[in-house]
Design a protein around this motif. Sequence first.
Motif, mmCIF file in Angstrom:
data_model
loop_
_atom_site.group_PDB
_atom_site.id
_atom_site.type_symbol
_atom_site.label_atom_id
_atom_site.label_comp_id
_atom_site.label_asym_id
_atom_site.label_seq_id
_atom_site.Cartn_x
_atom_site.Cartn_y
_atom_site.Cartn_z
ATOM 1 N N GLY A 99 0.807 -1.213 0.000
ATOM 2 C CA GLY A 99 0.000 0.000 0.000
ATOM 3 C C GLY A 99 0.839 1.261 0.000
ATOM 4 N N ARG A 100 1.936 1.244 0.768
ATOM 5 C CA ARG A 100 2.788 2.439 0.845
ATOM 6 C C ARG A 100 3.683 2.582 -0.377
ATOM 7 N NH1 ARG A 100 3.105 0.184 6.042
ATOM 8 N NH2 ARG A 100 2.087 1.417 7.655
ATOM 9 N N LEU A 101 3.938 1.481 -1.087
ATOM 10 C CA LEU A 101 4.853 1.521 -2.228
ATOM 11 C C LEU A 101 4.166 1.907 -3.522
ATOM 12 C CD1 LEU A 101 6.919 -1.731 -1.572
ATOM 13 C CD2 LEU A 101 7.560 0.615 -1.017
ATOM 14 N N ILE A 102 2.862 1.645 -3.635
ATOM 15 C CA ILE A 102 2.169 1.827 -4.907
ATOM 16 C C ILE A 102 2.321 3.234 -5.480
ATOM 17 C CG2 ILE A 102 -0.166 2.000 -5.894
ATOM 18 C CD1 ILE A 102 -0.799 -0.644 -4.542
ATOM 19 N N PRO A 103 2.163 4.326 -4.683
ATOM 20 C CA PRO A 103 2.307 5.664 -5.282
ATOM 21 C C PRO A 103 3.664 5.903 -5.929
ATOM 22 C CG PRO A 103 1.250 5.815 -3.131
ATOM 23 C CD PRO A 103 1.747 4.403 -3.265
ATOM 24 N N ALA A 104 4.710 5.187 -5.483
ATOM 25 C CA ALA A 104 6.045 5.396 -6.044
ATOM 26 C C ALA A 104 6.308 4.510 -7.249
ATOM 27 C CB ALA A 104 7.111 5.116 -4.972
ATOM 28 N N ILE A 105 5.481 3.485 -7.462
ATOM 29 C CA ILE A 105 5.729 2.553 -8.552
ATOM 30 C C ILE A 105 5.444 3.197 -9.906
ATOM 31 C CG2 ILE A 105 4.932 0.390 -9.610
ATOM 32 C CD1 ILE A 105 4.590 -0.714 -6.789
ATOM 33 N N GLY A 106 4.377 3.998 -9.983
ATOM 34 C CA GLY A 106 4.006 4.626 -11.241
ATOM 35 C C GLY A 106 5.124 5.439 -11.863
ATOM 36 N N PRO A 107 5.730 6.407 -11.121
ATOM 37 C CA PRO A 107 6.840 7.177 -11.699
ATOM 38 C C PRO A 107 8.017 6.311 -12.124
ATOM 39 C CG PRO A 107 5.985 8.254 -9.736
ATOM 40 C CD PRO A 107 5.311 6.927 -9.804
ATOM 41 N N GLU A 108 8.283 5.224 -11.384
ATOM 42 C CA GLU A 108 9.399 4.355 -11.768
ATOM 43 C C GLU A 108 9.090 3.620 -13.073
ATOM 44 O OE1 GLU A 108 12.273 4.543 -10.399
ATOM 45 O OE2 GLU A 108 11.407 5.994 -9.005
ATOM 46 N N LEU A 109 7.850 3.184 -13.229
ATOM 47 C CA LEU A 109 7.473 2.551 -14.489
ATOM 48 C C LEU A 109 7.604 3.546 -15.644
ATOM 49 C CD1 LEU A 109 4.295 0.485 -13.484
ATOM 50 C CD2 LEU A 109 6.612 -0.355 -13.876
ATOM 51 N N GLY A 110 7.203 4.782 -15.393
ATOM 52 C CA GLY A 110 7.342 5.817 -16.423
ATOM 53 C C GLY A 110 8.791 6.057 -16.791
ATOM 54 N N ALA A 111 9.690 6.014 -15.793
ATOM 55 C CA ALA A 111 11.114 6.229 -16.063
ATOM 56 C C ALA A 111 11.696 5.081 -16.887
ATOM 57 C CB ALA A 111 11.869 6.371 -14.740
ATOM 58 N N ILE A 112 11.280 3.855 -16.578
ATOM 59 C CA ILE A 112 11.765 2.704 -17.350
ATOM 60 C C ILE A 112 11.274 2.805 -18.791
ATOM 61 C CG2 ILE A 112 11.602 0.201 -17.607
ATOM 62 C CD1 ILE A 112 11.412 0.017 -14.557
ATOM 63 N N GLU A 113 10.006 3.165 -18.950
ATOM 64 C CA GLU A 113 9.445 3.293 -20.288
ATOM 65 C C GLU A 113 10.187 4.372 -21.082
ATOM 66 O OE1 GLU A 113 5.009 3.236 -22.162
ATOM 67 O OE2 GLU A 113 5.339 4.599 -20.485
ATOM 68 N N ALA A 114 10.493 5.484 -20.424
ATOM 69 C CA ALA A 114 11.234 6.559 -21.093
ATOM 70 C C ALA A 114 12.606 6.070 -21.544
ATOM 71 C CB ALA A 114 11.376 7.754 -20.161
ATOM 72 N N GLY A 115 13.261 5.264 -20.710
ATOM 73 C CA GLY A 115 14.562 4.722 -21.088
ATOM 74 C C GLY A 115 14.479 3.795 -22.289
ATOM 75 N N LEU A 116 13.434 2.984 -22.349
ATOM 76 C CA LEU A 116 13.251 2.089 -23.486
ATOM 77 C C LEU A 116 13.013 2.881 -24.775
ATOM 78 C CD1 LEU A 116 10.976 -0.634 -21.844
ATOM 79 C CD2 LEU A 116 13.368 -0.882 -22.504
ATOM 80 N N VAL A 117 12.211 3.939 -24.667
ATOM 81 C CA VAL A 117 11.936 4.763 -25.855
ATOM 82 C C VAL A 117 13.216 5.414 -26.355
ATOM 83 C CG1 VAL A 117 10.734 6.834 -26.667
ATOM 84 C CG2 VAL A 117 9.518 5.164 -25.264
ATOM 85 N N GLU A 118 14.071 5.873 -25.425
ATOM 86 C CA GLU A 118 15.327 6.509 -25.821
ATOM 87 C C GLU A 118 16.255 5.522 -26.533
ATOM 88 O OE1 GLU A 118 17.111 8.300 -22.443
ATOM 89 O OE2 GLU A 118 15.578 9.862 -22.239
ATOM 90 N N ARG A 119 16.127 4.242 -26.199
ATOM 91 C CA ARG A 119 16.989 3.226 -26.809
ATOM 92 C C ARG A 119 16.452 2.746 -28.162
ATOM 93 N NH1 ARG A 119 17.004 -0.741 -21.871
ATOM 94 N NH2 ARG A 119 17.567 -2.263 -23.492
ATOM 95 N N MET A 120 15.288 3.198 -28.546
ATOM 96 C CA MET A 120 14.717 2.795 -29.825
ATOM 97 C C MET A 120 15.332 3.586 -30.978
ATOM 98 S SD MET A 120 10.631 2.478 -29.166
ATOM 99 C CE MET A 120 10.377 2.078 -30.891
#
Length: 479
Positions: free
Chosen positions: A180-201
């Motif tokens: 419950g306490r971790l969920i609010p922080a998971i979204g931004p981390e997923l967004g950061a990973i996605e941004a990194g993948l897009v940059e590698r394309m």
Amino acid sequence: MTERQNTGQPAAGSGPGAAPHVNRRQALYWRLLARLFDHDEQAALESASLEVVEDIGLPAALLDPAASVDSIVQRHPELAAEFDGLMAPEPAADGARDRPAEVRRAALASKLLLNVFATGSGPVTAGQLARWQSDAGRLERALGFRPGELRAGRAAGGSGTGPGVSPAGTGGRAGTPDLGRLIPAIGPELGAIEAGLVERMRLREVLADPALAAQLTPSMSLIEQLLRDKNNLSGVALANAKALIRRFVDEVAEVLRTQVEKATTGAVDRSVPPKRVFRNLDLRRTVWKNLTNWSPEEERLYVDRLYYRHTARRTTPQRLIVVVDQSGSMVDSMVNCTILASIFAGLPKVDVHLIAYDTQALDLTPWVHDPFETLLRTNLGGGTDGTVAMALARPKIAEPRNTVVVWISDFYEWRTDELFESMAAIHRSGAKFLPVGSVTSSGRGSVNPWFRERFKDLGTPVISGHIRRLVHELKAFLT
């Protein structure tokens, strides 16, 4: 290693029969950690995990790093229900723990976490990005949210939680961490990973191939890259880029429109006499005012006067001036605010102006009703000089009492004193001045402390956080 409570007594469900299940879970989690932090395969952990997975009746494909969760579910449909809500926090169950079920959940959760967080290195294809986005959506569903909801920030920064998710800190499944306490922080981390993948394309090559471009799913990270590179695209690649931007704009606009749909259309103007037509008849008030004319003998109510509702609205338009920093650190805000401005521009009696700036300012008001066209005219990146935007914004303040100026920036400026004094002058003129540090999907964002303190002293504290906060402030002003 056995699990015990603080009292020193065996935990519920522990004992000789629990040890094998505990060891199995540990083997799966050790493999998860090894895979996350070391790309080299650990033979002992791999063979132990394979033995566990096969023994509990799960497919060996769960241990294949190249297999997406969707492909596994397609071959084994019975697992679909197990993945949904797999990791969502819920009240802890009383009584003995279901050790075999915990091992099964550990195997499924390990697959989700590895597919999402172990992204490797090197170039990324459109297919790989699509598979990652699919797996990330599965992780969001496992946490109790809709696919894309955590990455878009609609579950973070607000007071609510996602569907099927209990509030933070209310406990968790037996044998799992309290997420419950971790969920609010998971979204931004997923967004950061996605941004990194897009940059590698190799994005230009992908966009030039309609089949590959069709595999792309619009996201904030992808839109940022498209906006940055749009001047280098042409032909089929440019057409595909525009189609992706249009899809993303329409999706975000639909979400924001539901938040703005109850915005005011103007207060009732009681100085204008009500129109005496049947649809405006206030029947309840008419009966109440004529009760003294009730005849008990005849059982009739005689009406001396009819009362009508006021329906005329004040016609003075409210002017909304949105100034957005389009420098590299404010891309998310630029996209969100452009779409938000177009939605408010569609409301009656709201006159919306939009200005974007970095070291130069651009008046985007002629295109404010079309966020797609507006975004195509922006040039992301560069430095920041708010004084050039102020030169365009101040002449637009014709009636301060009916004007709100929304200034979105991280306020890391070159000419700080000069810009702040201009902002303070707007506030003193009677116009409502709203400094906004971020209107990102995730709610993340930093603000220059120098400006933050001075805005606070001025009585106009910086709004920082989720875009819902800005929507609330604007609706309050327009009421």
